[in-house]
Design an enzyme around this catalytic site. Structure first.
Site, short mmCIF file in Angstrom:
data_model
loop_
_atom_site.label_atom_id
_atom_site.label_comp_id
_atom_site.label_asym_id
_atom_site.label_seq_id
_atom_site.Cartn_x
_atom_site.Cartn_y
_atom_site.Cartn_z
N ASP A 76 7.28 4.42 13.78
CA ASP A 76 6.02 4.94 14.30
C ASP A 76 4.87 3.97 14.06
OD1 ASP A 76 5.49 5.30 11.55
OD2 ASP A 76 6.19 7.38 11.60
N ASP A 136 6.97 -3.72 33.41
CA ASP A 136 8.41 -3.61 33.48
C ASP A 136 8.90 -3.69 34.93
OD1 ASP A 136 10.95 -2.81 32.06
OD2 ASP A 136 10.80 -1.13 33.44
N GLU A 184 7.82 -8.57 34.29
CA GLU A 184 9.23 -8.76 33.98
C GLU A 184 10.00 -8.94 35.29
OE1 GLU A 184 13.22 -6.58 32.28
OE2 GLU A 184 11.75 -5.59 33.54
N ASN A 219 6.48 13.12 11.40
CA ASN A 219 6.54 13.17 12.87
C ASN A 219 7.89 12.73 13.41
OD1 ASN A 219 6.54 10.36 12.78
ND2 ASN A 219 4.39 10.14 13.36
N ASP A 220 8.89 12.62 12.55
CA ASP A 220 10.21 12.20 13.03
C ASP A 220 10.77 13.18 14.06
OD1 ASP A 220 9.93 10.17 11.25
OD2 ASP A 220 11.63 10.71 9.98
N ASN A 249 9.13 3.23 9.66
CA ASN A 249 8.77 4.65 9.66
C ASN A 249 7.75 4.90 8.55
OD1 ASN A 249 8.61 7.41 9.75
ND2 ASN A 249 10.80 7.79 9.56
N GLY A 258 12.84 7.21 14.23
CA GLY A 258 11.66 7.66 13.49
C GLY A 258 10.58 6.62 13.25
#
Length: 640
Positions: A175, A342, A371, A153-154, A148, A173
């Site tokens: 980033d 994905d 995947e 920006n949390d 973090n 949090g």
């Protein structure tokens, strides 16, 4: 479905006022244009522009003349709030601004649309689209759980979930700023590529917990709790400056149920009906099973991955084109080097083949790993390009790489303490099936990832097992991927915590952490020992050409010892050429030391006189026998 919040409405109104040049009374009729801009000089001249706004579907669209660009049509759909513009951007088109005029019964609008110049990719430009190969080592991280760097920006006003580190299944949090601050740590590990789990906006409810990124609510925007689009672009550029490639995680099977589409879908068939198909059956074998029933197959591909993830219908041509362009837009914008797609077997497989072909035609050096969580080698091999001759149905996925899940299970079985001397046989038998893969060297190999139990927890937290498996990961064929924290010997938290148990925070990544595992002083003696081992192998691998491109010869395991040699191809040139060195790997999974009679391996050892232990750096003459300590893997560079 969900209602727009008052803040979202105000933001949309402000955006419309800034971007629209109104000619009539409906100055706020266009809320979104996607993609917001495009480029000239693309391999594919077709361009679809989604226009969204109140009742915009009733507008008649005109485009001012522009050399090399043609407006082929505008498609109105069931929702009156969409228009899909179809354009052709020819070879002669130059950068500039297109002008669209929306003639609406309630008033007209003018909108300009930017066509940009493409900047060169690769080493002659600012990096990007370089692909990834067996010369790379990929580091997989969840940005929310790594570091973090920006606590402001949390929690972001207007978004539904803020950070709560007390809950292992909530946002924590992490980033882009935190990753950027620790690029030096990653570089020093010997890595060459970074794979981030999805960075798209995931504005889901706290009850769902979308820190992982797989429930996109806006596919053209990164999650503000990670940073901004511009910060992501800067992070990719900073990684490139250190010689680190960047792989972006994408999902075309589903979105989050709070995606902005879901409040007002363009068409009734934009997503598959949950009432009809329910949740997917997860029976991935039905995607390749020649005897699969229609009900079972549709249950896989049309069912929702979970109830919060609407299943996208790629048979809808407007949606298919939207997804194709979204991929290209991110490659051009962020200059990423590869994509991990994905849930590859879950969408419509013909669409996925079309998507891969489209992307690779645009970026020939690019790489895609799908995947495909399959349990057997034949089922896995089906998804790699070039398998169509053996598939029976003629299907070619066009993707160069797939995830090697069968080998993941074999890694665990080979070194798990309870398997003892019998373990290496599992690894040998799995690799012996490589004849089914069109390009086994392109498979992405791994011990674990964000969806699996961490490797160390699979092997009773036995550090020797981790080291043995890591040595094989770094030296066998394929493109190795390392899950964050493995370099420190990270194990699962309490399994009762769910997925969060596999995704603990990196200690020291948050202000106020009791210690900083990114520094030697902040790590335990055990963590430093494991990290030193990992770093020695990974940094050595950077220049180990014979491991990147050489051939592999292995020998039937005996008494718990598995031996293989990576050696140059007979016609190879350069440092790893026919006269270059080889690498011998001896894995002893037994609880006792073994002495090997090297005469058995003479076909690959003849002419070599010296062996250097890659981990310790010590060299010794290569004699008639080799001692391999218990529960140890030796990685030996051979020279003449």
């Amino acid at each position: 479905m969900h209602l727009l919040t008052p803040l979202t409405v105000r933001l949309r109104l402000a955006l419309a006022l800034l971007l629209l040049a109104p000619l009539g009374a409906r100055a706020q009729a266009i809320d979104r244009v996607e993609p917001a801009s495009w480029w000239v000089g693309m391999e594919h001249p077709e361009l679809q522009v989604l226009v969204y706004g109140d009742d915009i579907g009733r507008a008649r669209v005109e485009m001012d003349p522009y050399p090399g660009v043609r407006l082929d049509g505008a498609t109105a759909v069931e929702s009156p709030n969409y228009l899909f513009l179809a354009l052709t951007v020819g070879e002669e088109a130059r950068p500039g601004a297109l002008t669209f005029r929306f003639r609406h019964p309630d008033g007209d609008l003018v909108r300009t649309y930017e066509l940009k110049a493409r900047e060169p990719m690769g080493p002659d430009g600012r990096g990007g689209a370089a692909g990834f190969t067996s010369a790379d080592v990929i580091y997989l991280m969840m940005p929310d759980r790594f570091a973090n760097g920006d606590v402001t920006n949390d929690s972001v006003a207007g978004l539904l979930e803020g950070a709560d580190r007390s809950d292992p299944n909530a946002r924590h949090g992490g980033d882009f700023a935190g990753v950027a601050e620790r690029l030096g740590y990653l570089d020093a590990l010997g890595l060459t590529a970074l794979w981030f789990t999805p960075v798209f906006e995931n504005d889901m409810t706290p009850e769902y917990g979308a820190y992982h990124g797989y429930a996109a609510t806006d596919m053209y925007k990164v999650d503000p709790r990670f940073g901004t689009n511009e910060e992501f672009v800067d992070l990719v550029a900073a990684a490139h400056d250190r010689g680190l490639k960047v792989i972006m995680d994408m999902i075309h099977n589903h979105v989050g149920d709070r995606h902005w589409w879901m409040a007002d879908p363009p068409t009734a068939d934009w997503v598959h009906s949950y009432e009809r198909y329910g949740q997917t059956n997860y029976a991935v074998a039905t995607a390749v099973d020649p005897y699969a029933s229609e009900v079972d197959h549709s249950g896989l591909v049309d069912g929702w991955f979970v109830a919060e993830m609407p299943d996208l219908n790629q048979d809808n041509e407007l949606l298919a084109q939207y997804l194709l362009q979204n991929t290209v837009w991110w490659i051009e914008t962020a200059r990423i080097d590869g994509i991990r797609m994905d849930t590859y077997p879950f969408p419509d497989k013909d669409y996925m083949a079309r998507w891969a072909e489209h992307v690779l035609a645009e970026y020939p050096d690019f790489n895609i790993v799908g995947e495909a969580w399959m349990y057997t080698v034949p089922h896995e091999a089906y998804w790699q390009r070039g398998f169509e001759a053996a598939s029976g149905d003629g299907y070619d996925s066009h993707i160069p790489s797939v995830t090697d899940f069968p080998l993941m299970y074999a890694f665990r079985d080979a070194v798990a303490p309870e398997n003892g001397e019998d373990g290496p046989e599992r690894l040998y038998l799995t690799l012996s099936q490589d004849l089914l893969y069109p390009e086994p060297e392109r498979l992405v190999t791994f011990l674990d990832n964000h969806d699996t139990v961490r490797f160390l927890s699979r092997v009773d937290e036995d550090d020797a097992a981790l080291k043995m498996a890591y040595a094989v990961l770094m030296t066998t064929r394929g493109i190795p991927q390392v899950y964050y924290g493995t370099e420190l010997g990270m194990a699962n938290l309490d399994p009762a915590l769910g997925d969060g148990s596999k995704r603990a925070d990196m200690m020291g990544g948050w202000p106020g952490d009791e210690r900083d595992a990114f520094t030697r002083a902040g790590r335990t003696d055990r963590e430093n020992e494991i990290l030193d081992y990992v770093t020695a192998l990974t940094t050595w691998r950077r220049t180990a050409d014979v491991v990147h491109h050489g051939q592999l010869t292995h020998f039937i395991p005996r008494d718990g010892v598995y031996v293989y040699v990576r050696h140059p191809a007979p016609d190879a040139d350069g440092p790893g050429g026919a006269d270059g060195g080889s690498v011998m790997v001896a894995v002893n999974a037994a609880a006792e030391a073994r002495t090997l009679d090297l005469a058995r391996f003479a076909e690959r050892l003849d002419g070599y006189t010296t062996a250097r232990d890659v981990v310790t750096g010590r060299s010794a003459p290569l004699g008639a026998t080799l001692d391999v300590p218990a529960r140890t893997a030796l990685v030996l560079e051979l020279s003449r």
